[in-house]
Structures are given as structure tokens and as C-alpha cells.
Scaffold this active site. Structure first.
Site, PDB file in Angstrom:
ATOM      1  N   PHE A  86      84.229  -4.271 -61.931  1.00 19.61           N
ATOM      2  CA  PHE A  86      84.534  -5.456 -62.739  1.00 19.61           C
ATOM      3  C   PHE A  86      86.024  -5.738 -62.571  1.00 19.61           C
ATOM      4  CE2 PHE A  86      85.485  -7.696 -66.717  1.00 19.61           C
ATOM      5  CZ  PHE A  86      84.466  -8.643 -66.726  1.00 19.61           C
ATOM      6  N   ASP A 116      83.861   4.380 -66.017  1.00 25.13           N
ATOM      7  CA  ASP A 116      83.624   3.216 -66.869  1.00 25.13           C
ATOM      8  C   ASP A 116      82.129   3.167 -67.164  1.00 25.13           C
ATOM      9  OD1 ASP A 116      82.995   0.626 -67.822  1.00 25.13           O
ATOM     10  OD2 ASP A 116      84.680  -0.273 -66.755  1.00 25.13           O
ATOM     11  N   TYR A 121      79.775  -3.595 -77.100  1.00 25.84           N
ATOM     12  CA  TYR A 121      79.090  -4.847 -77.447  1.00 25.84           C
ATOM     13  C   TYR A 121      77.911  -5.163 -76.537  1.00 25.84           C
ATOM     14  CZ  TYR A 121      82.762  -6.266 -74.122  1.00 25.84           C
ATOM     15  OH  TYR A 121      83.624  -6.338 -73.051  1.00 25.84           O
ATOM     16  N   LYS A 122      77.603  -4.284 -75.593  1.00 18.87           N
ATOM     17  CA  LYS A 122      76.438  -4.503 -74.738  1.00 18.87           C
ATOM     18  C   LYS A 122      75.242  -3.749 -75.320  1.00 18.87           C
ATOM     19  CE  LYS A 122      79.262  -4.999 -70.506  1.00 18.87           C
ATOM     20  NZ  LYS A 122      80.010  -6.114 -70.992  1.00 18.87           N
ATOM     21  N   ARG A 155      71.292 -12.821 -63.336  1.00 18.80           N
ATOM     22  CA  ARG A 155      71.363 -11.457 -63.855  1.00 18.80           C
ATOM     23  C   ARG A 155      70.557 -11.366 -65.152  1.00 18.80           C
ATOM     24  NH1 ARG A 155      76.708  -8.157 -65.713  1.00 18.80           N
ATOM     25  NH2 ARG A 155      76.504  -9.678 -67.388  1.00 18.80           N
TER      26      ARG A 155
END
Length: 425
Positions: A144, A213, A238-239, A397
Site C-alpha cells: 500500500f 503490516d 477499521y477493516k 475488489r
């Protein structure tokens, strides 16, 4: 009945049977959901139903009535470590190794710089026969973007060279020059799961430090940080942990490394005596070394309430109740398998291409499909009640959060995708 109708009838029936047998099905009611198929939990998890009431209490009673007393009496001050210990079982860590706070980006910076400093300390204490300075940081070339930006800044600050390599290239790229390696457990675009145990072992064999990560794996699949000897790890909440937009991230520092963890951001709350207000910095012991400034209490306590789903109800979970990581992983693989099967059955041949590995050992909890007009297709899907996301330039996605996504959701998403693509021509 046509072949396609027969196939749809068969797959819809299979979805119904799978939902009836789902040991996690009772957890769906603990989220605020509507009639849409929500397959974007790998960007923002759905709202747990317990969070609004908890925040109301925090705002009106703890802040509004108790005010500053809540730092002690409501446990605000100890929240970063307390909530870290709630996350710990979900990533295979013993208590006392995770602190919650700041953003993923800030924690990446802390971890990478601290890893380089430990490597430099190792080099300084090595025998004269040891080779030269460890002057290189390896970073996942497919990461990312923020991780890459932060790693580049950390390299400049510490006088190291940054070398981007793919995870597959890491073993060959390691050398006695390597100080630290920053890797993603799951690729955010394709959903590819990288081999954390093997790569961590290779990094250690080279005498370097492994920083992982976990943003796209924590809460979706086993991580087992302690078992595999990971040095440092960071991740968002938050995922798949459903902590809410901008909820604080976390930092893992392996217990035996904590006395050596030298944060580049030594804030007052990580001081050994924070309220003494001494001009000279002295790091606190243990996980609190990873703290910086005043904890973001509202979002932190929303996260704490969101984590309740892992510990209450369900089939026996991380702390004796709730959802187990094993059950979540099993359902994740079943959901993604079923989605790929439905896409193959419904979508016109050649219209999409899966970028997600077929092998379970290489798959996270999402499916990425390459599609020429992906941006427009995703807009049409969202308009029709199937919410995924688009990654430039051509990727659809779809994220699968096993706590609330059903097999019926999956079948519907594939069917609507096929209809949308047929309409688009």
C-alpha cells in the site's frame, strides 16, 4: 429449464444450505446492516450494533458528567494497553505486547525506525570479524503506497538505502547489509496471502528484523505473531475488526525486544513517569513504550465496544466466547471459493480475470477481479445494491467479512455482477 437457470437454481440452493450450516450465522444480527450486499469490509467494516450505545454513554456520562475523573475512574488512561490485550488473541499474541493508538502510518514509522536502530545496535556490539554496517531496508514493492512513503522517509532519517522488492524476491535479496524488512501479510489489491512464517524465518537467518503490516489479515485469518517470532507488527482496526472510520491502529512489539524498542516519537504518555513532567525522557517499560500523545478516547472506546463481537455469543472464541479465528478463516475460504464458483458460472467467459490465488494457503479474505471498465462497473454494482470497491486502473475488489457476510450475499453479488456486465456489453 436452460443450463444457466439450472446453475443459478443449484447455486442459490447451495447458498441456502451453507447459510443454514454456518456456525457464525448468529453474529450477523450484531451488526447494523441493510438490504445491500456489503463486500467492502476490507476497507471499512460494518457498524457493530453495540457501538452507538457505548459511545452515547461515553459522551453523556463519562465525558459529560464525570469529566476529567474518567481518566482514572472510567479507565481512559489504560485503554491503549487494555484494548491491545483484546486484539492480541486475534493476531496470536500473548498479553502485554500490543498498544493501541495513532494511525497505521505513524506506527509503521515507529516500527521501521526502531527496527533499524536495533540492527545498528546489534552491529555495534558484534565482533570485529563481523561484516560492515547494516545500511539497507527492504520494503514490499507491491505495498500500500503509504507504507512505501513511510519506509522511504525512515530510510532517509536513519541514513539507510531503501530497496523495494516483491515478497517472493525477499529471500534472495537479504544480506548482511539488511537492517529491516517491511512486508504486507495480504496484498491490498489482489488478496494474495504471503508466507509470514517462512519470510520471517528468512529475515532472522540474515540477522535482520521483520516488520509486518497486518491491515488486511487481522480479524480475517490466523496470524500467530508469537509462534512465528515476528519482531514488530502494525495494523489498522477499521477493516475486519470493525472499529469504525479512522479508528486507532495498533503496534506489536515482541516481549523480549521491548526493552530495546527505541521509538522515534517519544511522547509524554510513553514516559516512565508521564505526570512528573520531567524534561529528560525515560521510556516506560513494556508495551506503553509505543505510545506517543494523549489517547483518542472516543474512537478508542468505540473500537473496544466493536471488539465485543469476538468475545460474546457464537461458538467459543478468542477469550472463551464469540467467534474463533479458526471458524472465521474456514468461512472466509468457503465464501471466497463460492464466489469464484458463482462468478465462473454466471459471468460471460473472458469478461473478468481473477487476480486472487486459487490456493487457500495464498489467499486472504478478498477476491480481486480484473475488468476493462472496472470503475464504471463498480458504480453500477453499488447502484444495484452490491457494494465492493474499485482499484485503479482495472480492479474490482470484493472483501468478505465472515462475521456478517452470508452465502446468499455471495450468490447475489455474482449474479448481479453478471447481469451488470451483460448490460454493459
Amino acid at each position: 429449464m436452460s443450463d444457466i437457470t439450472a446453475s443459478r437454481t443449484e447455486l442459490a440452493s447451495l447458498a441456502k444450505e451453507s447459510d443454514a450450516a454456518d456456525v457464525l450465522s448468529g453474529l450477523r444480527s450484531r451488526f447494523v446492516l441493510d438490504d445491500a450486499v456489503y463486500l467492502d469490509g476490507n476497507s471499512l467494516g460494518a457498524l457493530p450494533a453495540s457501538v452507538p450505545g457505548r459511545l452515547t454513554d461515553v459522551v453523556h456520562r463519562e465525558w459529560g458528567e464525570m469529566r476529567i475523573r474518567s481518566w482514572d475512574e472510567s479507565g481512559w488512561w489504560t485503554a491503549p494497553e487494555r484494548i491491545g490485550d483484546r486484539i492480541a488473541p486475534l493476531v496470536g499474541a500473548a498479553p502485554g505486547q500490543i498498544v493501541v493508538g495513532d494511525s497505521t502510518s505513524v506506527n509503521v514509522f515507529k516500527a521501521v525506525v526502531a527496527a533499524v536502530r536495533m540492527a545498528e545496535e546489534d552491529s555495534a556490539s558484534a565482533s570485529a570479524s563481523a561484516s560492515g554496517r547494516r545500511d539497507e531496508i527492504l520494503v514490499d514493492a507491491t505495498t500500500f503506497p503509504t507504507d512505501g512513503y513511510i519506509a522511504e522517509s525512515a530510510a532517509r532519517m536513519t541514513g539507510r538505502t531503501l530497496r523495494p522488492v516483491t515478497p517472493a524476491e525477499v529471500p534472495a535479496a537479504l544480506s548482511d547489509r539488511t537492517a529491516a524488512v517491511l512486508l504486507n501479510h495480504v496484498d491490498y489489491r489482489t488478496g494474495r496471502l504471503h508466507d509470514l512464517p517462512a519470510l520471517t524465518a528468512a529475515v532472522h537467518e540474515a540477522g535482520a528484523y521483520a516488520v509486518w503490516d497486518l491491515c488486511h489479515s487481522a480479524g480475517a485469518l490466523p496470524v500467530d505473531l508469537d509462534e512465528h517470532g515476528v519482531d514488530l507488527a502494525i495494523g489498522c482496526t477499521y477493516k475486519y475488526l470493525n472499529g469504525g472510520p479512522g479508528s486507532p491502529a495498533y503496534l506489536y512489539v515482541r516481549r523480549d525486544l521491548q526493552p530495546r524498542f527505541d521509538s522515534p516519537l517519544p511522547g509524554w504518555t510513553s514516559h516512565a513517569a508521564p505526570f512528573a513532567m520531567r524534561p529528560a525522557y525515560e521510556a516506560a517499560a513494556g508495551a506503553p513504550r509505543g505510545r506517543v500523545g494523549t489517547p483518542d478516547i472516543l474512537s478508542m472506546l468505540a473500537l473496544e465496544a466493536a471488539l465485543d463481537v469476538w468475545y460474546e455469543g457464537g461458538d467459543g472464541g478468542a477469550a472463551g466466547a464469540g467467534a474463533t479465528i479458526a471458524a472465521v478463516r474456514a468461512k472466509s475460504l468457503a465464501l471466497t471459493d463460492f464466489f469464484l464458483r458463482c462468478v465462473a458460472a454466471y459471468v460471460p467467459e473472458g469478461r473478468v480475470e481473477s487476480l486472487t490465488p486459487v490456493a487457500h494457503a495464498e489467499r486472504g479474505s478478498q477476491v480481486a477481479l480484473r475488468c476493462d471498465d472496472a470503475g464504471d462497473v463498480m458504480k453500477r454494482l453499488i447502484h444495484r445494491g452490491v457494494v465492493g470497491d474499485f482499484r485503479h486502473p482495472d480492479v474490482l475488489r470484493f472483501g468478505f467479512t465472515p462475521l456478517y457476510v452470508t452465502f446468499a450475499d455471495v450468490e447475489r453479488a455474482a449474479r448481479v455482477l453478471a447481469e451488470t456486465l451483460e448490460e454493459a456489453g
